[in-house]
Design an enzyme around this catalytic site. Structure first.
Site, PDB file in Angstrom:
ATOM      1  N   LYS A 167     -33.427 -10.264 -45.290  1.00  0.00           N
ATOM      2  CA  LYS A 167     -32.907  -8.987 -44.993  1.00  0.00           C
ATOM      3  C   LYS A 167     -32.088  -8.857 -43.939  1.00  0.00           C
ATOM      4  CE  LYS A 167     -34.534  -4.122 -43.909  1.00  0.00           C
ATOM      5  NZ  LYS A 167     -35.764  -3.384 -43.378  1.00  0.00           N
TER       6      LYS A 167
ATOM      7  N   LYS B 291     -31.944  -8.291 -49.257  1.00  0.00           N
ATOM      8  CA  LYS B 291     -31.822  -6.766 -48.950  1.00  0.00           C
ATOM      9  C   LYS B 291     -30.897  -6.750 -48.060  1.00  0.00           C
ATOM     10  CE  LYS B 291     -34.822  -2.989 -47.256  1.00  0.00           C
ATOM     11  NZ  LYS B 291     -36.101  -2.454 -46.915  1.00  0.00           N
TER      12      LYS B 291
ATOM     13  N   ASP C 143     -41.766  -5.367 -43.970  1.00  0.00           N
ATOM     14  CA  ASP C 143     -40.595  -5.794 -43.548  1.00  0.00           C
ATOM     15  C   ASP C 143     -40.754  -6.222 -42.092  1.00  0.00           C
ATOM     16  OD1 ASP C 143     -39.863  -4.519 -46.010  1.00  0.00           O
ATOM     17  OD2 ASP C 143     -37.896  -3.592 -45.266  1.00  0.00           O
TER      18      ASP C 143
END
Length: 337
Positions: free
Chosen positions: A237, A273, A174
């Site tokens: 995300k 996400k 991430d």
């Protein structure tokens, strides 16, 4: 308790159907600045659309239990605190392997099913610990990287951090983007940065954290989403969870429509996400409904949908216990780490 509703949803391939973590890769494409610069977002229409969602879409009883069990399989169970310890990460991994108490699963007619969270998300320091603790469970470890959460470390160190986490066994990375590139409209710099991160990840899947609360406008969110996908992000995300404003339904709608546009252009499905502030079962249901309505059934699976959360799992387990017993229990009966 009548569990027929839960069983029907499962066997019909509804939201309880469980899939493996077979995430596809996004090869990316050349930077198309005309597409980026032409991106528009109708703020008032976006706000109207998401404002009607909670009152228009609801599920109850067995159907709600099925949706919540599906949500569990999409959680990136997360600990990103300055006081994290090896033992805390090990406890979190144990919870990821058995996120719902066996007696509750049995009562829901799911005693023979294996349900785990989508991933464990930790700092680089704890990647090897988590990999060892998860063993053969099949649950991937996601490492936050690139100077998380601010993303202001020197670029070569960000790339090195990715490489070190992959070497330690992280299967997902991430990353955080440099917000300045978005705020100044330097799309080429953002694209090149994201390309470097994608290359450093190798076989590990990469989730691009936009830190949407720092990007000021939904138009910036839409443009940053497109650029990161063009550069090879497998997921986009919302947030680090450390910004003043994290995941919202308006930001989600904007990002989902960017994902849809990218799929229409390239044929590649990109995951989504939301992270930060999603702490109740009621919250996560709204995100699931929006995913289903905007992108379709495939985006309810962990292959294409993850939720960055920690306390959410405890509330889901409480709601499932209430569904089974008719009574709510204290949060301390559902520890997560």
């Amino acid at each position: 308790m009548d569990t027929a509703g839960v069983a029907r949803v499962h066997h019909a391939g509804g939201p309880l159907a469980v899939s493996g973590h077979n995430l596809q890769r996004n090869p990316g494409m050349d930077l198309d600045l005309s597409w980026v610069l032409d991106s528009r977002v109708n703020l008032s229409a976006t706000e109207r659309r998401v404002a009607t969602l909670p009152g228009r879409r609801t599920v109850k009883k067995d159907a709600q239990a099925a949706w919540l069990l599906k949500a569990v399989t999409c959680i990136d169970l997360t600990t990103l605190s300055g006081d994290d310890t090896t033992e805390r990460v090990k406890r979190l991994c144990a919870k990821a392997i058995t996120p719902i108490r066996p007696d509750l699963l049995e009562a829901l007619g799911m005693g023979g099913r294996t349900i785990t969270t989508g991933a464990i998300c930790v700092y680089h320091r704890f990647v090897a610990t988590a990999v060892e603790a998860l063993g053969s469970s099949g649950i991937p470890v996601a490492a936050v990287s690139t100077g998380f959460p601010a993303g202001l470390s020197p670029h070569h160190l960000k790339v090195k951090e990715i490489e070190e986490s992959v070497a330690d066994g992280a299967r997902e990375i991430d990353i955080v983007i440099t917000r300045e590139h978005v705020l100044t409209g330097n799309w080429k710099a953002l694209y090149d940065e994201m390309k470097d991160y994608r290359a450093a990840c190798g076989d590990a899947h990469v989730k691009a954290i936009l830190a949407t609360g720092d990007l000021k406008t939904l138009r910036n969110v839409a443009k940053a989403s497109l650029v990161c996908m063009m550069a090879g992000a497998d997921f986009i995300k919302t947030s680090t969870g450390k910004e003043g404003v994290n995941a919202t339904l308006a930001v989600t709608l904007t990002m989902l429509r960017a994902i849809r546009a990218y799929e229409e252009r390239t044929g590649i499905k990109i995951g989504y996400k939301p992270a930060g502030g999603i702490s109740t079962a009621k919250d996560v249901l709204n995100y699931q409904f929006l995913m289903r309505e905007e992108l379709g059934r495939e985006w309810l699976e962990p292959d294409l949908f993850r939720i960055g959360a920690s306390s959410l799992l405890a509330d889901i387990e409480r709601q499932l216990e209430h569904h089974v017993t008719g009574a709510y229990s204290a949060f301390n009966r559902h520890p997560i780490g």
